[in-house]
Design a protein around this motif. Structure first.
Motif, short mmCIF file in Angstrom:
data_model
loop_
_atom_site.label_atom_id
_atom_site.label_comp_id
_atom_site.label_asym_id
_atom_site.label_seq_id
_atom_site.Cartn_x
_atom_site.Cartn_y
_atom_site.Cartn_z
N TYR A 57 0.82 -1.20 0.00
CA TYR A 57 0.00 0.00 0.00
C TYR A 57 0.85 1.24 0.00
CZ TYR A 57 -3.72 -3.26 0.95
OH TYR A 57 -4.61 -4.29 0.85
N ASP A 58 0.40 2.20 -0.76
CA ASP A 58 1.15 3.41 -0.97
C ASP A 58 0.24 4.59 -0.72
OD1 ASP A 58 3.29 4.89 -1.64
OD2 ASP A 58 3.22 4.49 -3.79
N LEU A 59 0.61 5.44 0.20
CA LEU A 59 -0.16 6.66 0.45
C LEU A 59 -0.16 7.52 -0.80
CD1 LEU A 59 0.79 8.24 3.89
CD2 LEU A 59 -1.50 7.74 3.05
N ARG A 60 -1.34 7.97 -1.17
CA ARG A 60 -1.43 8.92 -2.26
C ARG A 60 -1.40 10.31 -1.68
NH1 ARG A 60 -5.65 7.89 -6.74
NH2 ARG A 60 -5.00 5.83 -7.45
N GLY A 61 -0.41 11.08 -2.06
CA GLY A 61 -0.45 12.48 -1.67
C GLY A 61 -1.62 13.12 -2.35
N ASP A 62 -1.97 14.33 -1.92
CA ASP A 62 -3.23 14.92 -2.36
C ASP A 62 -3.55 14.76 -3.83
OD1 ASP A 62 -4.75 15.62 -0.36
OD2 ASP A 62 -3.97 17.64 -0.12
N GLU A 63 -2.81 15.48 -4.65
CA GLU A 63 -3.13 15.40 -6.07
C GLU A 63 -2.04 14.64 -6.81
OE1 GLU A 63 -5.89 15.93 -7.36
OE2 GLU A 63 -6.69 16.76 -5.49
N GLN A 64 -1.45 13.70 -6.10
CA GLN A 64 -0.31 13.02 -6.68
C GLN A 64 -0.65 11.69 -7.32
OE1 GLN A 64 2.61 12.75 -3.65
NE2 GLN A 64 2.82 14.97 -3.43
N ALA A 65 -1.93 11.44 -7.45
CA ALA A 65 -2.33 10.16 -8.02
C ALA A 65 -1.57 9.87 -9.31
CB ALA A 65 -3.82 10.16 -8.30
N HIS A 66 -1.40 10.90 -10.10
CA HIS A 66 -0.76 10.70 -11.39
C HIS A 66 0.73 11.00 -11.39
CE1 HIS A 66 -3.94 10.24 -14.67
NE2 HIS A 66 -4.44 9.81 -13.54
N MET A 67 1.23 11.36 -10.24
CA MET A 67 2.64 11.71 -10.19
C MET A 67 3.35 10.65 -9.38
SD MET A 67 2.08 15.69 -9.34
CE MET A 67 3.84 15.97 -9.35
N HIS A 68 3.56 9.53 -9.99
CA HIS A 68 3.78 8.39 -9.13
C HIS A 68 4.29 7.22 -9.97
CE1 HIS A 68 1.90 5.12 -6.52
NE2 HIS A 68 3.03 5.51 -6.00
N HIS A 69 5.58 7.26 -10.25
CA HIS A 69 6.16 6.14 -10.98
C HIS A 69 7.19 5.45 -10.10
CE1 HIS A 69 4.12 8.43 -13.90
NE2 HIS A 69 5.09 9.30 -14.14
N HIS A 70 7.58 4.25 -10.47
CA HIS A 70 8.52 3.49 -9.64
C HIS A 70 9.77 3.09 -10.40
CE1 HIS A 70 4.69 2.60 -7.41
NE2 HIS A 70 5.46 3.03 -6.44
N LEU A 71 10.88 3.12 -9.67
CA LEU A 71 12.15 2.61 -10.17
C LEU A 71 12.54 1.47 -9.25
CD1 LEU A 71 12.77 4.73 -12.25
CD2 LEU A 71 14.66 5.54 -10.87
N ILE A 72 12.69 0.28 -9.81
CA ILE A 72 13.03 -0.88 -8.98
C ILE A 72 14.41 -1.40 -9.40
CG2 ILE A 72 12.32 -3.18 -8.26
CD1 ILE A 72 9.43 -2.24 -9.29
N CYS A 73 15.34 -1.38 -8.47
CA CYS A 73 16.71 -1.75 -8.80
C CYS A 73 16.92 -3.26 -8.65
CB CYS A 73 17.69 -1.01 -7.92
SG CYS A 73 19.42 -1.41 -8.29
N ASN A 74 17.39 -3.87 -9.73
CA ASN A 74 17.65 -5.31 -9.71
C ASN A 74 18.82 -5.67 -8.80
OD1 ASN A 74 15.69 -5.84 -11.67
ND2 ASN A 74 17.14 -5.43 -13.34
N VAL A 75 19.71 -4.73 -8.58
CA VAL A 75 20.91 -5.04 -7.79
C VAL A 75 20.63 -4.90 -6.30
CG1 VAL A 75 23.34 -4.48 -7.43
CG2 VAL A 75 22.35 -4.24 -9.70
N CYS A 76 20.17 -3.73 -5.89
CA CYS A 76 20.03 -3.49 -4.45
C CYS A 76 18.60 -3.67 -3.96
CB CYS A 76 20.53 -2.09 -4.10
SG CYS A 76 19.45 -0.74 -4.62
N GLY A 77 17.67 -3.80 -4.86
CA GLY A 77 16.29 -4.03 -4.44
C GLY A 77 15.54 -2.76 -4.06
N LYS A 78 16.23 -1.65 -4.08
CA LYS A 78 15.60 -0.38 -3.73
C LYS A 78 14.41 -0.07 -4.62
CE LYS A 78 16.92 4.53 -3.78
NZ LYS A 78 16.49 5.00 -2.45
#
Lengths: 157, 157
Positions: free
Chosen positions: A83-104
């Motif tokens: 679950y990810d908190l949605r900031g107020d109008e951030q519904a659409h400002m919300h992409h993810h970077l998932i690192c294969n090396v460190c898992g971040k």
DNA sequence: GTTGATGCAAAAAGTTTGCATATCG
DNA sequence: CGATATGCAAACTTTTTGCATCAAC
């Protein structure tokens, strides 16, 4: 207005009761805003300050928060809902970077898709209400340092 | 070379046995390339032609196919894993449109993200190996006809 | 013939639900 | 006070695993 008051208002507006359990759960989400906690993780953390709370309440509360669009339920392929908190109008400002090396898992607070969405409207007759954009790959710093775990990772936080 | 031969080769290259069960499962995926079948769905379909086959074999085979990057495991939030055949070099040409009205899940065979990925490289020092892009929304034709189910839907197929 | 794959059933993991009790508004 | 939320345990669903048997190379 602070975040918890704002959420309290959203509860009230829909005639949901703001119980102490719900408040404790929301507080955990606020305290860990950068993480994408699973139900079990929320449960473990909230139990520290509210030992009596039951797991089913966490499930029910997170489901309710999802309905109210206060959080977003996601699945990153590890078999549990997160679950990810949605900031107020951030519904659409919300992409993810998932690192294969460190898992971040880094969040990008930006909307890179406005152009694509108007293209969908034009070319496909499709009106977008929500989207999801995740990138998997690796930070160049991770590749060079060979870090294995997030805590060793030198990548930008 | 037809698809099944190509997959057979990938098995052989990694010293995995191409059993008749695995072949039957791959065939189901090929026959339903446009769908995103769940394990249970694959199981039901493959049982028609191979009644003796066990569910665990479907799980194990789909996991293996995922490792070999022949299929992609995805989760669309309905509580089950779904699998999508990756065409040869189509790993990156693979976005989804999910209609809130009719439930249709359309694939877009195009890569709209090349620019964003070079931006990630530049601005974040992050090299993308894979991505996921889903849009939720509605087809304008669905909104106007008020179709409720995919089979009634007038949207472009 | 060996090694790895299958089928079955049992178990694990994650999530949902029923119901009596407790609590918020 | 009444409607709603909670806690607990049981049920359900999806996925994984152990092990004896079987089949591909």
């Amino acid at each position: 207005m602070n975040p918890i008051e704002h959420i309290a208002q959203q509860f009230a507006a829909q005639n949901y009761k703001l119980t102490s359990q719900r408040e404790a759960i929301v507080q955990v989400l606020l305290d860990n805003e950068k993480d994408h906690l699973s139900v079990e993780e929320v449960y473990m953390i909230v139990k520290l300050s509210y030992p009596h709370l039951g797991l089913a309440t966490v499930y029910r509360t997170l489901e309710l928060l999802t309905e109210l669009h206060i959080v977003e339920k996601m699945n990153f392929g590890d078999g549990v809902a997160r679950y990810d908190l949605r900031g107020d109008e951030q519904a659409h400002m919300h992409h993810h970077l998932i690192c294969n090396v460190c898992g971040k898992l880094e969040e990008i607070k930006d909307d890179w898709l406005v152009d694509l969405e108007s293209r969908l409207e034009r070319e496909y007759g499709f009106t977008v209400t929500d989207h999801r954009l995740d990138f998997k790959g690796s930070y160049n710093t991770c590749k060079s340092t060979g870090c294995k775990k997030e805590k060793d990772c030198k990548a930008v936080s």
